[in-house]
Write a protein that holds these residues in place. Structure first.
Motif, PDB file in Angstrom:
ATOM      1  N   SER A 159       1.355  -1.127   0.216  1.00 62.11           N
ATOM      2  CA  SER A 159      -0.296   0.375  -0.256  1.00 62.11           C
ATOM      3  C   SER A 159       0.807   1.428   0.175  1.00 62.11           C
ATOM      4  O   SER A 159       2.379   1.277   0.823  1.00 62.11           O
ATOM      5  N   ASP A 164      -2.812   4.309  -5.628  1.00 65.93           N
ATOM      6  CA  ASP A 164      -3.312   3.450  -5.769  1.00 65.93           C
ATOM      7  C   ASP A 164      -2.124   2.157  -5.606  1.00 65.93           C
ATOM      8  O   ASP A 164      -1.707   1.925  -6.676  1.00 65.93           O
ATOM      9  N   THR A 165      -2.754   1.086  -5.033  1.00 64.20           N
ATOM     10  CA  THR A 165      -1.498  -0.488  -5.176  1.00 64.20           C
ATOM     11  C   THR A 165      -3.097  -1.734  -5.664  1.00 64.20           C
ATOM     12  O   THR A 165      -3.493  -1.116  -4.899  1.00 64.20           O
ATOM     13  N   ALA A 325      -5.934  -0.101  -1.677  1.00 62.89           N
ATOM     14  CA  ALA A 325      -4.765  -0.846  -1.534  1.00 62.89           C
ATOM     15  C   ALA A 325      -5.311  -1.783  -1.850  1.00 62.89           C
ATOM     16  O   ALA A 325      -6.444  -2.593  -0.650  1.00 62.89           O
TER      17      ALA A 325
END
Lengths: 358, 358
Positions: A159, A164-165, A325
DNA sequence: GTGAAAGCGCTAACAT
DNA sequence: ATGTTAGCGCTTTCAC
């Protein structure tokens, strides 16, 4: 005689315009699908386009627009199935939205990663899908932040406070592996990995360790990791077995480790699963055709790619909400390389035993 | 809070110009390395560039130039080691010359291949490295010819009347495989392949067949090929063995065939090399760590890539000589999957035999 | 030596 | 409903 036919200038929008008897602006509108154009004129434009074989120059077009319809993708390497299919997926998703994907390989180098990113910034890409070499805290992500670039981080990330992940749920998958190995009665397990500082690899280790200890508090878990490359891992492993250590199972936290483990087993004449069991994080096509087939954690490439692109385009279109995330669930594929300890040779789907002709 | 910092306009060449107190034209010259600029002014330009963090926009720059510094690469897929490293190599070589590589996957579809090519034409790439899905006679090469594009054809090609071609010397490598198998005493060999119409696959077959027959005129060579995909190949192979055919060696003309062969062996409980020998065209990392290690023909990826780029840039720079057709020599890696027929189980480096701890 | 002017091919305001 | 104008950011004559 090769390739010498004069590559005469391609028709421009003005050529179309004059052939159709309208202005360039009208051509542009027609091609953009604006409906307020007189049908008759629209038709003439289409005819001219057809006759001249006209196609819009995407670069010139992007030049004038605010944002360029290019998405950059940076992968640590192109040589593995995982990143290869990742690029293929991303390419398709970008195309679907009328964007071009420009992919580059950082060749597992953070320095190069940053350089590529700078080049993509020069290209003024609309967004970047970055699979960082190490993790979300590397110089590349910092560069993206510093320059206000839009992007998504994937794979070796958990994260981030700015981007954004999206990545595979390493923790959960490893816990699942632990359940299977402990369930099979293994009580001395070796875990091997690379680059322990990568958050995801740590998650893989912790997911495994915590679940294994929960199920069997007296389980012995040895860990061998190597920071840099695969060579030291190989020699550590060789030393380890050389000292007479004999775990009943090996869990490799990454593909290259699985290869190293296999080759070390080979070197010692050990066979899976009779002499030792093996599970690897990351699946590969060959794992199901070797004998024995190698058990593996399958990462959801398509889901990661599609989720990443969804999030990225949301940002490209201006969404400024807090970063999310995502962890996509993996599948653990048990195969013949995993057996039960102490059940001896030729017992667990072992050697030279005829498999069912399913 | 993510990604919302106003991405203010990047400095343009005019910003640099005014900061340096010169004109945009001069900045352009300094940055292009023109030496006729007064050193003092040049220095002021460099200072301004430094202070503003200015970088030229390569697209805008290309816009004005005659030829864009972009090279397109089209591969049939990204998922295999071969094409993955090919792209990596090509990328590096393009960068070395100040070009950007834009790679795309045709996903083994000739239709898609042509579409991608059209898109690259729209981009006005300086040149294209095309690894065609089938061979040099497909629609993509025709498109390139029709539109006067510059390009090189690689991999699944032999020679062309319009484009330079570079590929592995399939014929010679296959002859070498024949020498080894015949030398080991094999007299009934099955050759499997896909897409027989691809000239290179035919060369692989003919190179093998001619050499094998030259060495042993009474050798029996069975051939199983399948046009389209891997599934029919698998079932043909299954039928073949099901009929009771028992060659002592299998030579697979491509990687996917090697996987199919291995999985069929597995299914029947056969082991290499005791029950059957196996050699595959195309090497992969895993082949040296499985037990037994799989013998393979190694294609010279780096040489192919570098030769292709050399030829391509020669064309990009205007050379109009006749097209050349290069064949790069392969290496045949004999490994444990090849033994001698009739030497029975546990004789030819066989099962559970301790390999030397080299 | 340097800068003004003219675009590369396209699109978006703004008029009409 | 359409055309005119004004650039996007850069490079390149061609005068000065």
């Amino acid at each position: 005689m090769a390739q010498q036919e004069a590559r005469q200038r391609r028709p421009s929008i003005h050529d179309v315009a004059s052939h159709a008897g309208v202005s360039a602006a009208t051509v542009s509108k027609v091609l953009a699908g604006v409906t307020t154009v007189k049908p008759e004129n629209a038709q003439r434009v289409f005819d001219a386009v057809e006759r001249l074989g006209y196609r819009v120059d995407p670069l010139a077009s992007d030049m004038r627009r605010a944002k360029r319809r290019i998405i950059g993708a940076i992968m640590p390497e192109f040589e593995s199935e995982f990143f290869g299919s990742m690029v293929t997926e991303l390419e398709g998703l970008a195309e679907q939205r009328g964007y071009t994907l420009v992919a580059a390989s950082s060749r597992e180098s953070e320095a190069r990663e940053k350089e590529i990113l700078a080049r993509m910034h020069d290209w003024r890409v609309a967004g970047v899908v970055l699979a960082p070499v190490r993790n979300e805290h590397g110089p590349a992500a910092a560069f993206m932040k510093a320059h206000g670039m839009t992007g998504v981080l994937i794979d070796r990330v958990l994260s981030d406070d700015a981007f954004d992940t999206v990545s595979a749920d390493s923790f959960a998958a490893s816990a699942e592996v632990a359940r299977m190995l402990i369930g099979n009665g293994h009580s001395h397990i070796l875990v091997i990995g690379l680059a322990e500082q990568a958050a995801t690899v740590r998650a893989r280790l912790e997911g495994f360790r915590s679940q294994a200890l929960a199920l069997n508090p007296s389980v012995r878990i040895d860990v061998i990791t190597s920071e840099v490359s695969v060579a030291p891992l190989r020699s550590s492993l060789r030393d380890y077995f050389g000292r007479g250590e004999r775990p009943t199972a090996v869990y490799s936290l990454l593909l290259k480790g699985t290869l190293v483990a296999l080759s070390e087993f080979r070197r010692r004449g050990w066979h899976c699963p009779d002499d030792i069991s093996l599970v690897g994080f990351d699946d590969a096509e060959w794992m199901q055709v070797t004998w024995p087939a190698i058990a593996a954690v399958v990462q959801p490439v398509r889901q990661i790619a599609s989720e990443a692109m969804n999030l990225l385009f949301r940002r490209v279109e201006g969404d400024a909400g807090p970063p999310t995330a995502r962890l996509e669930p993996c599948q653990v594929l048990m195969r013949e390389s995993v057996g039960s300890p102490g059940s001896g040779p030729h017992s667990g789907g072992g050697d030279r035993q005829q498999p069912p002709l399913s």
